[in-house]
Design a protein around this motif. Structure first.
Motif, PDB file in Angstrom:
ATOM      1  N   HIS A  92      -7.662  19.359   0.554  1.00 39.90           N
ATOM      2  CA  HIS A  92      -6.172  18.980   0.739  1.00 39.90           C
ATOM      3  C   HIS A  92      -6.191  17.304   0.855  1.00 39.90           C
ATOM      4  O   HIS A  92      -5.180  16.837   0.336  1.00 39.90           O
ATOM      5  N   LEU A  93      -7.098  16.753   1.494  1.00 37.24           N
ATOM      6  CA  LEU A  93      -7.354  15.424   1.341  1.00 37.24           C
ATOM      7  C   LEU A  93      -7.438  14.776  -0.008  1.00 37.24           C
ATOM      8  O   LEU A  93      -6.761  13.582  -0.444  1.00 37.24           O
ATOM      9  N   VAL A  94      -8.454  15.330  -0.777  1.00 40.61           N
ATOM     10  CA  VAL A  94      -8.615  14.942  -2.047  1.00 40.61           C
ATOM     11  C   VAL A  94      -7.270  15.138  -3.113  1.00 40.61           C
ATOM     12  O   VAL A  94      -6.999  14.154  -3.690  1.00 40.61           O
ATOM     13  N   SER A  95      -6.691  16.169  -2.874  1.00 39.98           N
ATOM     14  CA  SER A  95      -5.503  16.603  -3.554  1.00 39.98           C
ATOM     15  C   SER A  95      -4.272  15.707  -3.393  1.00 39.98           C
ATOM     16  O   SER A  95      -3.628  15.000  -4.250  1.00 39.98           O
ATOM     17  N   SER A  96      -4.099  15.204  -2.229  1.00 38.73           N
ATOM     18  CA  SER A  96      -3.206  14.168  -1.633  1.00 38.73           C
ATOM     19  C   SER A  96      -3.568  12.832  -2.222  1.00 38.73           C
ATOM     20  O   SER A  96      -2.521  12.080  -2.487  1.00 38.73           O
ATOM     21  N   PHE A  97      -4.851  12.469  -2.041  1.00 38.51           N
ATOM     22  CA  PHE A  97      -5.085  11.267  -2.485  1.00 38.51           C
ATOM     23  C   PHE A  97      -4.910  11.156  -4.002  1.00 38.51           C
ATOM     24  O   PHE A  97      -4.508   9.909  -4.399  1.00 38.51           O
ATOM     25  N   LEU A  98      -5.391  11.773  -4.839  1.00 38.39           N
ATOM     26  CA  LEU A  98      -4.989  11.835  -6.333  1.00 38.39           C
ATOM     27  C   LEU A  98      -3.377  11.717  -6.538  1.00 38.39           C
ATOM     28  O   LEU A  98      -3.172  11.195  -7.750  1.00 38.39           O
ATOM     29  N   ALA A  99      -2.402  12.578  -5.782  1.00 39.84           N
ATOM     30  CA  ALA A  99      -1.362  12.642  -6.210  1.00 39.84           C
ATOM     31  C   ALA A  99      -0.473  11.267  -5.750  1.00 39.84           C
ATOM     32  O   ALA A  99       0.911  11.327  -5.936  1.00 39.84           O
ATOM     33  N   SER A 100      -1.066  10.465  -5.040  1.00 40.84           N
ATOM     34  CA  SER A 100      -0.092   9.198  -4.562  1.00 40.84           C
ATOM     35  C   SER A 100       0.029   8.385  -6.105  1.00 40.84           C
ATOM     36  O   SER A 100       1.138   7.774  -5.765  1.00 40.84           O
ATOM     37  N   GLN A 101      -0.858   8.659  -6.962  1.00 37.76           N
ATOM     38  CA  GLN A 101      -0.382   7.559  -8.272  1.00 37.76           C
ATOM     39  C   GLN A 101       0.536   8.507  -9.252  1.00 37.76           C
ATOM     40  O   GLN A 101      -0.122   9.411  -9.800  1.00 37.76           O
ATOM     41  N   ASP A 102       1.561   7.975  -9.504  1.00 38.33           N
ATOM     42  CA  ASP A 102       2.418   8.743 -10.490  1.00 38.33           C
ATOM     43  C   ASP A 102       2.325   8.138 -11.855  1.00 38.33           C
ATOM     44  O   ASP A 102       2.805   8.883 -12.845  1.00 38.33           O
ATOM     45  N   ASP A 103       1.733   7.063 -12.201  1.00 39.82           N
ATOM     46  CA  ASP A 103       1.811   6.395 -13.463  1.00 39.82           C
ATOM     47  C   ASP A 103       0.363   6.660 -14.063  1.00 39.82           C
ATOM     48  O   ASP A 103      -0.660   6.964 -13.456  1.00 39.82           O
ATOM     49  N   ALA A 104       0.268   6.354 -15.165  1.00 38.47           N
ATOM     50  CA  ALA A 104      -1.102   6.792 -16.063  1.00 38.47           C
ATOM     51  C   ALA A 104      -1.247   5.445 -16.811  1.00 38.47           C
ATOM     52  O   ALA A 104      -0.475   4.661 -17.419  1.00 38.47           O
ATOM     53  N   ALA A 105      -2.595   5.216 -17.037  1.00 31.59           N
ATOM     54  CA  ALA A 105      -2.969   4.312 -17.913  1.00 31.59           C
ATOM     55  C   ALA A 105      -2.809   2.719 -17.379  1.00 31.59           C
ATOM     56  O   ALA A 105      -3.743   1.821 -17.046  1.00 31.59           O
ATOM     57  N   ILE A 106      -1.724   2.253 -17.600  1.00 36.42           N
ATOM     58  CA  ILE A 106      -1.078   1.085 -17.252  1.00 36.42           C
ATOM     59  C   ILE A 106      -0.586   0.955 -15.805  1.00 36.42           C
ATOM     60  O   ILE A 106       0.285   1.854 -15.736  1.00 36.42           O
ATOM     61  N   LEU A 107      -0.901   0.561 -14.722  1.00 31.41           N
ATOM     62  CA  LEU A 107      -0.438   0.764 -13.366  1.00 31.41           C
ATOM     63  C   LEU A 107       0.074  -0.561 -12.854  1.00 31.41           C
ATOM     64  O   LEU A 107      -0.298  -1.786 -13.323  1.00 31.41           O
ATOM     65  N   ALA A 108       0.722  -0.483 -11.872  1.00 31.00           N
ATOM     66  CA  ALA A 108       1.246  -1.588 -10.907  1.00 31.00           C
ATOM     67  C   ALA A 108       0.336  -2.259 -10.029  1.00 31.00           C
ATOM     68  O   ALA A 108      -0.340  -1.332  -9.357  1.00 31.00           O
ATOM     69  N   ASN A 109       0.169  -3.467  -9.987  1.00 32.79           N
ATOM     70  CA  ASN A 109      -0.826  -4.194  -8.896  1.00 32.79           C
ATOM     71  C   ASN A 109      -0.134  -4.191  -7.730  1.00 32.79           C
ATOM     72  O   ASN A 109       0.253  -5.454  -7.350  1.00 32.79           O
ATOM     73  N   ASP A 110       0.276  -3.159  -6.967  1.00 36.18           N
ATOM     74  CA  ASP A 110       1.288  -3.299  -5.869  1.00 36.18           C
ATOM     75  C   ASP A 110       0.618  -4.168  -4.638  1.00 36.18           C
ATOM     76  O   ASP A 110       1.320  -4.622  -3.540  1.00 36.18           O
ATOM     77  N   ILE A 111      -0.777  -3.928  -4.674  1.00 35.11           N
ATOM     78  CA  ILE A 111      -1.683  -4.608  -3.671  1.00 35.11           C
ATOM     79  C   ILE A 111      -2.206  -5.541  -4.133  1.00 35.11           C
ATOM     80  O   ILE A 111      -3.145  -5.735  -4.734  1.00 35.11           O
ATOM     81  N   GLN A 112      -1.713  -6.847  -3.442  1.00 33.96           N
ATOM     82  CA  GLN A 112      -2.169  -8.154  -4.019  1.00 33.96           C
ATOM     83  C   GLN A 112      -3.592  -8.534  -3.179  1.00 33.96           C
ATOM     84  O   GLN A 112      -3.521  -8.482  -2.019  1.00 33.96           O
TER      85      GLN A 112
END
Length: 436
Positions: free
Chosen positions: A416-436
């Motif tokens: 469940h932790l791995v599944s939750s971890f991977l589900a956090s990102q909705d975008d593919a290939a080109i991503l937003a750099n939200d954490i600077q």
């Protein structure tokens, strides 16, 4: 025993990390080879500083031409795949028995085979022409080097024919040695020359008179040959004649199809393989790669919006040579031992290299877009680049494709932790750099 094996692997990994330096990823400045008032040619070839190019038997070229400028007819011992970065061009190249002319615009990708005579005209009267190209030197006369042979020129550039004695040339053209001197000794403007307004208009719109004359003579010779062949064919049996014609027709069709593939133009702005709100990727990879230098080279262009990045990825089919065409950002490359190989700034004009299989990420600056052209080069002429890059993060990444149970065991975490971890990102290939 197991501890000794793990220790040996750790030592090998550390040693491999030491083999890579900053210069392995960020390449040097191109060297100026030709410069005149009408344009310049710069190239980056394999050297002690840029071994990555030498190892792949490629060189990078940058051609800039002033409005109405002409790059004189020549051929090379290397095939050329180039991208029109700016402006409009008309390229003429001899394919088979005739000269094929193509009009090119920004974003177009075109191939010139090794040994094919070609010329380039800046088809714009107001704007410079900029071409970015990669040369496949794997079959050249000198590995890693470029050799140009000018069939149009004179004193500068020196004609390939200038290497023959004037007496032989006079006999070859059936003229006097004085005429040879006059014709082959008049041009001294260099490989790139300006054209007058009148000549420019003629080159763009008027049929080549000499080509018409040669074509008419050839047509007459072909008719004579056909007549003679018709008489000779009567001496052969019908079944042999039919078989020969079938073989000829098949070869003729194969040659035509091959030439059509070579002449194909690809516009990267019309071939976007992926796009989202953070940027886009366009590529010639896939079926189109067959027309590009025998499939050994793929061409892509990537545009990242400000504050976005290309998710960590790798290429399993070739090394990447990139040229930043606009904006600023950075490049990160990971080494096999899990350490950072480079975290380098990227600016317009920067040339970078990512070794095959090495994970990398290109990151746009927070205040500016990042755009770059990428050439993916397979190891040798027997290999082809037919697939895109593999992603290590984001939707559709290799982590999402693995079974959840395998991943959970690999990370030593509950499902469940791995599944939750991977589900956090909705975008593919080109991503937003939200954490600077």
């Amino acid at each position: 025993m197991i501890k000794l094996l793990l220790l040996a692997l750790a030592v090998l990994a550390a040693a491999s990390a030491c083999e890579f330096e900053y210069e392995d990823f960020i390449l040097g400045e191109p060297v100026e080879y030709v410069k005149s008032d009408a344009g310049e040619i710069r190239a980056l070839m394999g050297s002690h500083e840029d071994l990555s190019l030498k190892e792949r038997d490629v060189a990078l070229g940058f051609i800039t031409m002033e409005p109405r400028a002409l790059l004189l007819p020549h051929y090379m011992d290397a095939s050329l795949v180039f991208y029109v970065q700016k402006g409009d061009a008309m390229i003429g190249s001899i394919r088979g028995e005739s000269t094929v002319k193509k009009d090119l615009k920004r974003g177009d990708v075109y191939t010139v085979p090794a040994g094919a005579v070609f010329y380039v005209l800046n088809a714009n009267e107001d704007e410079k022409l900029e071409l970015i190209g990669i040369f496949d030197t794997s079959r050249g006369s000198r590995s890693g080097k470029l050799q140009s042979f000018f069939v149009g020129g004179g004193l500068h550039p020196k004609l390939a024919l200038a290497g023959f004695r004037s007496g032989l040339l006079a006999a070859a053209f059936k003229v006097s040695e004085e005429e040879i001197k006059n014709v082959f000794g008049s041009q001294d403007g260099g490989p790139i020359i300006p054209t007058s307004v009148g000549m420019f208009a003629r080159l763009k719109g008027q049929e080549n008179y000499l080509e018409s004359v040669v074509s008419n003579k050839k047509h007459k010779k072909d008719e004579d040959k056909k007549h003679k062949k018709h008489k000779d064919d009567k001496k052969h049996k019908k079944d042999e004649d039919d078989k020969k014609h079938k073989d000829d027709d098949k070869k003729h069709k194969e040659d035509e199809d091959k030439e059509k593939r070579k002449d194909k133009i690809f516009n990267l702005f019309e071939k976007r393989a992926f796009e989202n709100q953070h940027g886009w990727i366009a590529s010639t990879l896939g079926e189109d790669v067959q027309a590009l230098a025998s499939g050994r080279i793929g061409v892509s262009i990537v545009k990242l919006q400000a504050g976005s990045f290309l998710a960590p990825h790798w290429s399993k089919q070739g090394a990447e040579f990139g040229v930043v065409t606009n904006g600023t950002g950075s490049l990160q490359v990971a080494l096999p031992n899990g350490t950072n190989g480079v975290d380098a700034k990227l600016n317009a004009g920067t040339i970078f290299h990512v070794p095959q299989f090495f994970p990398a990420s290109q990151i746009a600056a927070t205040h500016e877009c990042l755009e770059f052209v990428s050439f993916t080069v397979a190891a040798d002429s027997r290999s082809e680049v037919t697939e895109g890059i593999q992603f290590l993060a984001g939707r559709g990444s290799v982590l999402e494709k693995l079974e959840l149970g395998i991943l959970a065991l690999s990370f030593n975490l509950p499902d469940h932790l791995v599944s939750s971890f991977l589900a956090s990102q909705d975008d593919a290939a080109i991503l937003a750099n939200d954490i600077q």
